[in-house]
Design a protein around this motif. Structure first.
Motif, PDB file in Angstrom:
ATOM      1  N   SER A   9       0.941  -1.264  -0.026  1.00  0.00           N
ATOM      2  CA  SER A   9       0.207  -0.015   0.065  1.00  0.00           C
ATOM      3  C   SER A   9       0.930   1.136  -0.023  1.00  0.00           C
ATOM      4  O   SER A   9       2.224   1.036   0.285  1.00  0.00           O
ATOM      5  CB  SER A   9      -1.001  -0.120   1.322  1.00  0.00           C
ATOM      6  OG  SER A   9       0.006   0.104   2.395  1.00  0.00           O
ATOM      7  N   GLY A  10       0.364   2.454  -0.087  1.00  0.00           N
ATOM      8  CA  GLY A  10       0.873   3.733  -0.054  1.00  0.00           C
ATOM      9  C   GLY A  10       1.730   3.938   1.198  1.00  0.00           C
ATOM     10  O   GLY A  10       2.883   4.416   1.270  1.00  0.00           O
ATOM     11  N   ALA A  11       1.129   3.361   2.270  1.00  0.00           N
ATOM     12  CA  ALA A  11       1.424   3.663   3.612  1.00  0.00           C
ATOM     13  C   ALA A  11       2.790   2.703   3.935  1.00  0.00           C
ATOM     14  O   ALA A  11       3.871   3.044   4.483  1.00  0.00           O
ATOM     15  CB  ALA A  11       0.483   3.200   4.894  1.00  0.00           C
TER      16      ALA A  11
ATOM     17  N   HIS B 262      -0.814  13.654   4.618  1.00  0.00           N
ATOM     18  CA  HIS B 262      -1.157  12.170   4.881  1.00  0.00           C
ATOM     19  C   HIS B 262      -0.818  11.722   6.431  1.00  0.00           C
ATOM     20  O   HIS B 262       0.340  12.401   6.643  1.00  0.00           O
ATOM     21  CB  HIS B 262      -0.615  11.357   3.822  1.00  0.00           C
ATOM     22  CG  HIS B 262      -1.188   9.933   3.640  1.00  0.00           C
ATOM     23  ND1 HIS B 262      -0.680   8.799   4.252  1.00  0.00           N
ATOM     24  CD2 HIS B 262      -2.617   9.622   3.419  1.00  0.00           C
ATOM     25  CE1 HIS B 262      -1.405   7.992   4.210  1.00  0.00           C
ATOM     26  NE2 HIS B 262      -2.651   8.133   3.822  1.00  0.00           N
TER      27      HIS B 262
ATOM     28  N   ALA C 159       0.439  15.404  -0.999  1.00  0.00           N
ATOM     29  CA  ALA C 159      -0.767  15.425  -0.157  1.00  0.00           C
ATOM     30  C   ALA C 159      -2.052  14.493  -0.376  1.00  0.00           C
ATOM     31  O   ALA C 159      -1.733  13.976  -1.645  1.00  0.00           O
ATOM     32  CB  ALA C 159      -1.044  16.951  -0.085  1.00  0.00           C
ATOM     33  N   SER C 160      -2.925  14.528   0.531  1.00  0.00           N
ATOM     34  CA  SER C 160      -4.281  13.802   0.102  1.00  0.00           C
ATOM     35  C   SER C 160      -5.318  14.666  -0.393  1.00  0.00           C
ATOM     36  O   SER C 160      -6.371  14.402  -0.836  1.00  0.00           O
ATOM     37  CB  SER C 160      -4.788  12.982   1.214  1.00  0.00           C
ATOM     38  OG  SER C 160      -3.522  12.229   1.541  1.00  0.00           O
TER      39      SER C 160
ATOM     40  N   ASP D 246       5.539  12.263  -2.256  1.00  0.00           N
ATOM     41  CA  ASP D 246       4.478  11.241  -2.348  1.00  0.00           C
ATOM     42  C   ASP D 246       3.367  11.629  -3.184  1.00  0.00           C
ATOM     43  O   ASP D 246       2.557  12.506  -2.743  1.00  0.00           O
ATOM     44  CB  ASP D 246       4.172  10.898  -0.898  1.00  0.00           C
ATOM     45  CG  ASP D 246       2.753   9.923  -0.508  1.00  0.00           C
ATOM     46  OD1 ASP D 246       2.172   9.408  -1.581  1.00  0.00           O
ATOM     47  OD2 ASP D 246       2.509   9.689   0.493  1.00  0.00           O
TER      48      ASP D 246
ATOM     49  N   SER E 132       0.928   9.812  -4.286  1.00  0.00           N
ATOM     50  CA  SER E 132      -0.264   8.890  -4.352  1.00  0.00           C
ATOM     51  C   SER E 132      -1.482   9.427  -5.180  1.00  0.00           C
ATOM     52  O   SER E 132      -2.218   8.577  -5.566  1.00  0.00           O
ATOM     53  CB  SER E 132      -0.759   8.718  -2.785  1.00  0.00           C
ATOM     54  OG  SER E 132       0.061   7.718  -2.305  1.00  0.00           O
ATOM     55  N   HIS E 133      -1.793  10.771  -4.923  1.00  0.00           N
ATOM     56  CA  HIS E 133      -3.024  11.441  -5.523  1.00  0.00           C
ATOM     57  C   HIS E 133      -2.776  11.348  -6.887  1.00  0.00           C
ATOM     58  O   HIS E 133      -3.531  10.837  -7.919  1.00  0.00           O
ATOM     59  CB  HIS E 133      -3.587  12.353  -4.805  1.00  0.00           C
ATOM     60  CG  HIS E 133      -4.655  11.922  -3.713  1.00  0.00           C
ATOM     61  ND1 HIS E 133      -6.083  11.787  -4.214  1.00  0.00           N
ATOM     62  CD2 HIS E 133      -4.679  11.610  -2.489  1.00  0.00           C
ATOM     63  CE1 HIS E 133      -6.756  11.342  -3.276  1.00  0.00           C
ATOM     64  NE2 HIS E 133      -6.158  11.071  -1.992  1.00  0.00           N
TER      65      HIS E 133
ATOM     66  N   THR F 184       0.693   5.370  -4.465  1.00  0.00           N
ATOM     67  CA  THR F 184      -0.212   4.250  -4.537  1.00  0.00           C
ATOM     68  C   THR F 184      -0.503   4.054  -5.819  1.00  0.00           C
ATOM     69  O   THR F 184      -0.193   4.850  -6.716  1.00  0.00           O
ATOM     70  CB  THR F 184      -1.602   4.633  -3.879  1.00  0.00           C
ATOM     71  OG1 THR F 184      -2.151   5.656  -4.631  1.00  0.00           O
ATOM     72  CG2 THR F 184      -1.226   5.179  -2.493  1.00  0.00           C
TER      73      THR F 184
ATOM     74  N   HIS G  78      -3.686   2.880  -6.912  1.00  0.00           N
ATOM     75  CA  HIS G  78      -5.238   2.765  -6.882  1.00  0.00           C
ATOM     76  C   HIS G  78      -5.882   3.970  -7.131  1.00  0.00           C
ATOM     77  O   HIS G  78      -7.154   3.897  -6.987  1.00  0.00           O
ATOM     78  CB  HIS G  78      -5.699   1.975  -5.781  1.00  0.00           C
ATOM     79  CG  HIS G  78      -5.306   2.387  -4.502  1.00  0.00           C
ATOM     80  ND1 HIS G  78      -4.150   1.802  -3.805  1.00  0.00           N
ATOM     81  CD2 HIS G  78      -5.822   3.237  -3.634  1.00  0.00           C
ATOM     82  CE1 HIS G  78      -3.935   2.573  -2.702  1.00  0.00           C
ATOM     83  NE2 HIS G  78      -4.792   3.090  -2.291  1.00  0.00           N
ATOM     84  N   LYS G  79      -5.254   5.168  -7.244  1.00  0.00           N
ATOM     85  CA  LYS G  79      -5.986   6.388  -7.167  1.00  0.00           C
ATOM     86  C   LYS G  79      -5.874   6.898  -8.430  1.00  0.00           C
ATOM     87  O   LYS G  79      -6.663   6.197  -9.325  1.00  0.00           O
ATOM     88  CB  LYS G  79      -5.328   7.407  -6.161  1.00  0.00           C
ATOM     89  CG  LYS G  79      -5.372   6.725  -4.435  1.00  0.00           C
ATOM     90  CD  LYS G  79      -4.867   7.810  -3.689  1.00  0.00           C
ATOM     91  CE  LYS G  79      -4.879   7.081  -2.319  1.00  0.00           C
ATOM     92  NZ  LYS G  79      -4.149   7.758  -1.383  1.00  0.00           N
TER      93      LYS G  79
HETATM   94  C1  LIG Z   1      -3.639   7.680  -0.078  1.00  0.00           C
HETATM   95  C2  LIG Z   1      -2.308   8.038   0.358  1.00  0.00           C
HETATM   96  C3  LIG Z   1      -1.470   7.323   0.838  1.00  0.00           C
HETATM   97  C4  LIG Z   1      -1.571   5.898   1.692  1.00  0.00           C
HETATM   98  O1  LIG Z   1      -1.963   5.022   0.705  1.00  0.00           O
HETATM   99  P1  LIG Z   1      -2.782   3.512   1.467  1.00  0.00           P
HETATM  100  O2  LIG Z   1      -2.803   2.535   0.084  1.00  0.00           O
HETATM  101  O3  LIG Z   1      -4.012   3.986   1.922  1.00  0.00           O
HETATM  102  O4  LIG Z   1      -1.762   3.174   2.551  1.00  0.00           O
HETATM  103  C5  LIG Z   1      -0.293   7.725   1.229  1.00  0.00           C
HETATM  104  N1  LIG Z   1       0.114   9.252   1.045  1.00  0.00           N
HETATM  105  C6  LIG Z   1      -0.653  10.052   0.435  1.00  0.00           C
HETATM  106  C7  LIG Z   1      -0.348  11.364   0.090  1.00  0.00           C
HETATM  107  C8  LIG Z   1      -2.111   9.295  -0.036  1.00  0.00           C
HETATM  108  O5  LIG Z   1      -2.741  10.321  -0.208  1.00  0.00           O
END
Ligand SMILES: *Cc1c(COP(=O)(O)O)cnc(C)c1O
Length: 423
Positions: free
Chosen positions: A89-91, A118, A167-168, A193, A195-196, A219, A221-222
């Motif tokens: 996962s992202g975490a 996050h 950021a998220s 990071d 992820s988004h 991540t 999956h976003k």
């Molecule tokens: C969603 C997100 C993560 C974590 O992703 P998970 O797969 O839910 O663990 C980490 N960092 C940012 C900035 C995110 O938006």
């Protein structure tokens, strides 16, 4: 074996929920049939600790090829020199990076959770805030924007070992160049990071963190529209400056330190079925269809932001560059919790979210976060965004009027029939 009817009935119900509703959670998306097929495949049966060609188990010849395809495609997609596609996962990706480059107690500088950051960037309830010493930067109260010079000032004062950007819930682009200059001044590493906005970055719609950041996590999956998972990337490999040495006494390359931080550092066996599915999603993300998709995601977000602004909603920073926006509902006398709970009655899914300088608790919040990635996959275009905003506004303005809310729900369920999901 007897069929598990309870679980399969729940899966059917969840599928229907997804088909009937308007999905505006910014971190969600709908994956393709082939991405789902790979995830639900026999590859789940395989143990493959290690990396392609260097495994601790026999019988890995085929999953080696699948994982290598995932790596090669991710490199091509992001123009990366090195990738590890194993983080669950992202975490997990962020945990591995911090394990690789920090010692417990080291200082990290991240974007404030309450301003859109996050949990894994230093929150006190997360490993990142418990094992390391977090300090934060945020947005300016008057503009809702990050002041890059102020981030550099905080870095000079605090001298963190790692600076984290990304950021998220920040709707604007990042000045990676300024952050890298700030990091260089204090000999910190810079991690992005993404992820988004990963999908928008991959296809060139936002600034490229690979030009300036030492390490990039994401991540899958976003906006990238792959299976639930994470990965770590390097634009170029470099010697780990923090001194982890090989048995021969040479500084190890960052790629090998990161590989070891994923496995055995923070994970056991990789999820080869998910890794194969990541490979499928990268194959898709390299296509012209995906390019058209991700351009539309950005256009739809802009159209949503305009629609909300026209109706007097207060968007933090005044608009969006990416796929999401954060709306401060205080001017509408609503909390984020009220908005989330009311909208769900009309089958509209959003999430409540803290806004910068929020005076409410994280369980209540003053804001809502909205994203366009999922509804764009569904097939909605800019012209449809006006209707989306109207429906949301109808529900929020009439949040005590159950018959009005149920009329909107009926309209949404009917409307969504025109955008079939799943075959
Ligand atoms: C969603 C997100 C993560 C974590 O992703 P998970 O797969 O839910 O663990 C980490 N960092 C940012 C900035 C995110 O938006």
């Amino acid at each position: 074996m007897q069929r598990d009817s309870l679980i399969f009935d729940l899966i059917r119900q969840e599928k229907e929920r997804q088909m009937h509703g308007l999905e505006l959670i910014a971190s969600e998306n709908f994956v393709s049939e082939q991405v789902m097929q790979a995830m639900g495949s026999e590859l789940t049966n395989k143990y493959a600790e290690g990396l392609p060609g260097k495994r601790y188990y026999g019988g890995c010849e085929i999953v080696d090829q699948a994982e290598q395809l995932a790596i090669d495609r991710a490199k091509e997609l992001f123009n990366a020199a090195w990738v590890n596609v194993q983080p669950h996962s992202g975490a997990q990706a962020n945990a591995a990076v911090m394990l690789a480059v920090l010692n417990p107690g080291d200082k990290i500088l991240g974007f404030d959770l309450a301003h859109g950051g996050h949990l894994t960037h230093g929150s006190p309830v997360n490993f990142s805030g418990k094992l390391y010493q977090p300090v934060f930067y945020g947005v300016e109260p008057d503009t809702g924007l990050i002041d890059w010079e102020k981030v550099a000032d905080i870095a000079r004062r605090e001298r963190p070992k790692l600076i984290i950007c990304g950021a998220s819930a920040y709707s604007r682009d990042w000045n990676y160049e300024a952050l890298r200059a700030a990091a260089d001044e204090v000999d910190a590493l810079l991690m992005a990071d993404i992820s988004h906005p990963a999908g928008l970055i991959a296809r060139g719609l936002l600034n490229d963190p690979f030009e300036y950041c030492h390490i990039i996590t994401t991540t899958t999956h976003k906006t990238l529209r792959g299976p639930r998972g994470g990965m770590i990337m390097l634009a170029q490999d470099f010697e780990n400056p923090f001194g982890l040495k090989t048995p021969k006494g040479e500084l190890r390359l960052m790629s090998s330190v990161l590989d070891m931080a994923v496995f055995p550092g923070t994970q056991g066996g990789p999820l080869e079925h998910v890794i194969a599915s990541k490979a499928v999603s990268f194959f898709e993300a390299l296509s012209d269809d995906y390019l058209n998709y991700i351009i539309q995601v950005q256009k739809n977000a802009k159209a949503l932001a305009k629609g909300f602004t026209d109706r007097g909603y207060n968007i933090i920073s005044g608009g969006t560059d990416n796929h999401l926006m954060l709306i401060d509902l205080r001017s509408k006398n609503l909390s984020g919790k009220q908005a989330e709970n009311t909208l769900i009655k009309a089958d509209i899914t959003i999430n409540k979210n803290m806004v910068p300088f929020d005076d409410k608790s994280p369980f209540v919040t003053s804001g809502m976060r909205i994203g366009s990635a999922a509804i764009t996959t569904r097939g909605l275009k800019e012209a449809d965004m006006e209707r989306v905003v109207t429906l949301i506004d109808d529900v929020l303005q009439n949040h005590e009027n159950e018959s009005k809310i149920s009329a909107v729900k009926g309209e949404i369920n009917n409307w969504m029939k025109n955008f079939p999901l799943f075959s």
